[in-house]
Scaffold this motif. Structure first.
Motif, PDB file in Angstrom:
ATOM      1  N   VAL A  75       0.846  -1.193   0.000  1.00 31.21           N
ATOM      2  CA  VAL A  75       0.000   0.000   0.000  1.00 31.21           C
ATOM      3  C   VAL A  75       0.883   1.245   0.000  1.00 31.21           C
ATOM      4  CG1 VAL A  75      -1.923  -1.126   1.189  1.00 31.21           C
ATOM      5  CG2 VAL A  75      -0.215   0.108   2.523  1.00 31.21           C
ATOM      6  N   LEU A  85      -5.269   9.980  -2.309  1.00 26.09           N
ATOM      7  CA  LEU A  85      -6.325   9.256  -1.590  1.00 26.09           C
ATOM      8  C   LEU A  85      -7.693   9.413  -2.255  1.00 26.09           C
ATOM      9  CD1 LEU A  85      -5.308  10.028   2.113  1.00 26.09           C
ATOM     10  CD2 LEU A  85      -4.698   8.043   0.709  1.00 26.09           C
ATOM     11  N   VAL A  87      -8.637   8.151  -4.993  1.00 26.15           N
ATOM     12  CA  VAL A  87      -9.022   6.923  -5.694  1.00 26.15           C
ATOM     13  C   VAL A  87      -8.922   5.736  -4.741  1.00 26.15           C
ATOM     14  CG1 VAL A  87      -8.384   7.778  -7.985  1.00 26.15           C
ATOM     15  CG2 VAL A  87      -6.665   6.619  -6.573  1.00 26.15           C
ATOM     16  N   ASP A  88      -9.535   4.605  -5.136  1.00 26.75           N
ATOM     17  CA  ASP A  88      -9.533   3.411  -4.283  1.00 26.75           C
ATOM     18  C   ASP A  88      -8.258   2.595  -4.398  1.00 26.75           C
ATOM     19  OD1 ASP A  88     -12.049   4.001  -3.348  1.00 26.75           O
ATOM     20  OD2 ASP A  88     -13.065   2.819  -4.890  1.00 26.75           O
ATOM     21  N   GLU A  89      -7.590   2.679  -5.563  1.00 27.55           N
ATOM     22  CA  GLU A  89      -6.355   1.926  -5.817  1.00 27.55           C
ATOM     23  C   GLU A  89      -5.420   2.810  -6.620  1.00 27.55           C
ATOM     24  OE1 GLU A  89      -6.685  -2.854  -6.257  1.00 27.55           O
ATOM     25  OE2 GLU A  89      -7.327  -1.676  -7.964  1.00 27.55           O
ATOM     26  N   TYR A 157      -3.994   5.356   3.378  1.00 27.61           N
ATOM     27  CA  TYR A 157      -3.251   4.494   2.455  1.00 27.61           C
ATOM     28  C   TYR A 157      -4.184   3.892   1.420  1.00 27.61           C
ATOM     29  CZ  TYR A 157      -4.763   0.674   5.601  1.00 27.61           C
ATOM     30  OH  TYR A 157      -5.493  -0.193   6.365  1.00 27.61           O
ATOM     31  N   ARG A 158      -3.591   3.535   0.283  1.00 24.17           N
ATOM     32  CA  ARG A 158      -4.319   2.892  -0.802  1.00 24.17           C
ATOM     33  C   ARG A 158      -3.484   1.743  -1.346  1.00 24.17           C
ATOM     34  NH1 ARG A 158      -7.695   5.444   1.176  1.00 24.17           N
ATOM     35  NH2 ARG A 158      -9.134   6.978   0.271  1.00 24.17           N
ATOM     36  N   ARG A 161      -1.592  -1.313  -7.026  1.00 24.58           N
ATOM     37  CA  ARG A 161      -1.834  -2.371  -8.003  1.00 24.58           C
ATOM     38  C   ARG A 161      -0.533  -2.725  -8.720  1.00 24.58           C
ATOM     39  NH1 ARG A 161      -6.654  -0.321  -9.981  1.00 24.58           N
ATOM     40  NH2 ARG A 161      -5.413   1.112 -11.200  1.00 24.58           N
TER      41      ARG A 161
END
Length: 198
Positions: A75, A85, A87-89, A157-158, A161
């Motif tokens: 993360v 922050l 976005v989700d990922e 944190y995210r 990917r």
């Protein structure tokens, strides 16, 4: 069966459910929990400081038995008001031009193309790195358990990917396998109290 069983664990490891099961099944063998720095995990096993340990790979497996348990998602930790922050990922492309803070106890060996190296010395540890990004300076990339361990109200944190995962494993010295070690391995592998080994 020995009177005590010393279980080492690196920061972020959560062996609570296994310890609870041990305490139910092995009431006559006390489990001593020993926090370990990743840098000390192999030495603690080889020196006999612990009977077994929850470790973070890679580890020199010479003379050790190692059972991978799970992979942790990396993360990106940043200050609460960061645009990251929104976005989700995140992808590594989202991190271009960000200051990448890498603590001295980094476990990912993370390299993100296009990030900027800080103009200050690396923080001593992950907690210090997260305190630095909380002040609005850069980002730090860590396994999710470490982000949770060092969580603060002023950071978020995210998931990253495609970032490097970190494998957590159970390890013990091959020449010191004993009934207590076998019993703990059985608990981690999900064997019931009544099942035979195998």
């Amino acid at each position: 069966m020995p009177a005590t069983f010393a279980l080492g664990a690196i920061p972020g490891a959560t062996p609570g459910r296994w310890i609870d099961t041990w305490n139910e099944r092995m009431p006559h063998t006390r489990l001593d929990f020993v926090p370990l720095a990743v840098a000390d995990q192999r030495r603690a096993l080889v020196d006999g400081e612990v009977d077994a340990a929850i470790v973070r790979l890679p580890i020199d497996k010479d003379g050790l038995h190692v059972i991978p348990l799970y992979d942790e998602v990396p993360v990106v930790v940043t200050s609460k008001d960061s645009h990251l922050l929104a976005v989700d990922e995140l992808d590594t492309a989202d991190l271009v031009d960000e200051v990448l803070v890498v603590p001295r106890d980094d476990v990912l060996g993370i390299q993100v193309p296009g990030t900027v190296e800080p103009r200050f010395a690396p923080p001593a540890d992950t907690a210090e790195a997260i305190a630095t990004v909380a002040a609005g300076v850069g980002i730090v990339v860590v396994p999710m358990s470490l982000a949770r361990l060092h969580h603060r109200k002023d950071v978020g944190y995210r998931p990253l990917r495609g970032g490097p995962t970190s494998t957590v494993a159970l390890a013990w010295a091959a020449d010191r396998t004993n009934p207590a070690v076998d019993a703990f391995v059985g608990i981690v592998r999900g064997r019931t109290a009544n099942s035979s080994r195998g």
